[in-house]
Enzyme design. Structure first.
Site, PDB file in Angstrom:
ATOM      1  CG  ASN A   1      -5.765  61.093  -1.527  1.00 20.80           C
ATOM      2  OD1 ASN A   1      -4.972  60.262  -1.073  1.00 20.80           O
ATOM      3  ND2 ASN A   1      -6.204  61.051  -2.772  1.00 20.80           N
TER       4      ASN A   1
ATOM      5  CE  LYS B   1      -3.780  62.747  -4.811  1.00 23.59           C
ATOM      6  NZ  LYS B   1      -3.940  63.334  -6.119  1.00 23.59           N
TER       7      LYS B   1
ATOM      8  CG  HIS C   1      -8.234  59.187  -6.226  1.00 16.10           C
ATOM      9  ND1 HIS C   1      -7.349  59.438  -7.244  1.00 16.10           N
ATOM     10  CD2 HIS C   1      -8.337  60.337  -5.517  1.00 16.10           C
ATOM     11  CE1 HIS C   1      -6.937  60.691  -7.147  1.00 16.10           C
ATOM     12  NE2 HIS C   1      -7.519  61.256  -6.104  1.00 16.10           N
TER      13      HIS C   1
ATOM     14  CD  GLU D   1      -3.912  60.371  -8.200  1.00 18.49           C
ATOM     15  OE1 GLU D   1      -3.640  59.838  -7.110  1.00 18.49           O
ATOM     16  OE2 GLU D   1      -3.910  61.619  -8.363  1.00 18.49           O
TER      17      GLU D   1
ATOM     18  CD  GLU E   1     -10.862  63.894  -5.903  1.00 15.02           C
ATOM     19  OE1 GLU E   1     -10.365  64.640  -5.064  1.00 15.02           O
ATOM     20  OE2 GLU E   1     -10.303  62.855  -6.297  1.00 15.02           O
TER      21      GLU E   1
ATOM     22  N   GLY F   1      -4.213  67.722  -9.237  1.00 15.92           N
ATOM     23  CA  GLY F   1      -2.761  67.881  -9.269  1.00 15.92           C
ATOM     24  C   GLY F   1      -2.285  68.761 -10.413  1.00 15.92           C
TER      25      GLY F   1
ATOM     26  CB  SER G   1      -6.025  72.183  -8.032  1.00 15.78           C
ATOM     27  OG  SER G   1      -5.242  71.344  -8.864  1.00 15.78           O
TER      28      SER G   1
HETATM   29  P1  PGA Z   1      -4.981  67.584  -5.541  1.00 16.16           P
HETATM   30  O1  PGA Z   1      -5.562  66.099  -5.423  1.00 16.16           O
HETATM   31  O2  PGA Z   1      -5.591  68.376  -4.416  1.00 16.16           O
HETATM   32  O3  PGA Z   1      -3.490  67.432  -5.396  1.00 16.16           O
HETATM   33  O4  PGA Z   1      -5.382  68.107  -6.877  1.00 16.16           O
HETATM   34  C1  PGA Z   1      -6.893  65.880  -5.070  1.00 16.16           C
HETATM   35  C2  PGA Z   1      -7.159  64.389  -5.060  1.00 16.16           C
HETATM   36  O5  PGA Z   1      -6.602  63.694  -5.914  1.00 16.16           O
HETATM   37  O6  PGA Z   1      -7.917  63.870  -4.212  1.00 16.16           O
END
Ligand code: PGA
Length: 256
Positions: free
Chosen positions: A11, A13, A98, A100, A170, A176, A216
């Site tokens: 992803n 982003k 997601h 976010e 998640e 992140g 992460s």
């Molecule tokens: P990250 O994000 O690996 O940077 O923690 C995972 C995600 O948001 O799908």
């Protein structure tokens, strides 16, 4: 025991221009062209889909994914993108719900349900994200939160629809942040998700669905996470922006 092919999705982003996307995909393809026993999905931003689609047109083991879609097929929705527009670019997967999107764009479980339906109708495979926040984890409410997200997000679907869906667990506190759920914590959540699905769908359908872990994921922790019996892949954010790191994660998902 049922065999579930591992699926690793990147992803990206809101990162990478078209030119940057091409460089990343070319670097990746040099490495990951060889891995056949893992499904690989790249989810660039909308503006790089076309460029990545072209590069993947002659590649059989890497698929294209989008990060979002609008639930309507067309119309007056300024700034939005429909499932049909994604199909037009040979997109096969789409991330839905997601954290976010839930946090910054106020998407709730009902939105997730509508978007998942729109994706399925267009024959896109939804990657439906669920996960609890840190206060919810600390208050030991994570099981209830996941149960509600699954019940409402997947409302109205049967085994047939579930077969085309991929889930991503998640935990919001791990995204992140560099703070990964321990493999045991992740496995416990995945088992819970499968158990909840078994009450809404047939036990066989719950057994078949693939559940990715996200939050992460890095080359250093991927092997242990992916070796857990109910962790069927990873949704990778930050580490998917680096060809070497993403390749290392994929290698950890390959059969020994
Ligand atoms: P990250 O994000 O690996 O940077 O923690 C995972 C995600 O948001 O799908």
């Amino acid at each position: 025991m049922i065999y579930r092919k591992k699926i690793i999705a990147g992803n990206w982003k809101m990162n990478k221009t078209q030119a940057e996307a091409r460089v990343l995909v070319e670097d990746l393809l040099r490495e990951i062209g060889k891995f056949d026993d893992v499904e690989i999905v790249l989810c660039p931003p909308f503006t790089a889909l076309s460029a990545v689609s072209e590069l993947l047109s002659s590649v059989s083991n890497v698929r294209l994914g989008a990060q979002n879609l609008h639930e309507a097929p067309s119309g007056a929705f300024t700034g939005e993108i429909s499932a049909g527009m994604l199909r037009d670019l040979y997109v096969r997967y789409v991330i839905i719900g997601h954290s976010e999107r839930r946090q910054y764009f106020h998407e709730d479980n009902a939105t997730v349900n509508r978007k998942t339906k729109a994706a399925l109708q267009a024959e896109l495979r939804p990657i439906v994200c669920v996960g609890e926040t840190l206060p919810e984890r600390e208050a030991d409410k994570w099981k209830d939160i996941l149960e509600t997200q699954l019940r409402d997000g997947l409302a109205g679907f049967g085994d047939k629809e579930l077969a085309d869906i991929i889930l991503a667990y998640e935990p919001v506190w791990a995204i992140g942040t560099g703070r990964t759920a321990s493999p045991a914590q992740a496995e416990e959540a995945h088992q819970w998700i499968r158990k909840v699905l078994g009450t809404h769908f047939s036990p066989a359908a719950a057994e078949r669905i693939r559940i990715q872990y996200g939050g992460s994921v890095k080359p250093e922790n991927a092997k242990e996470l992916l070796s857990k019996p109910d962790i069927d892949g990873a949704l990778v954010g930050g580490a998917s922006l680096d060809a070497r790191g993403f390749t290392a994660i994929i290698k950890n998902a390959c059969l020994d």
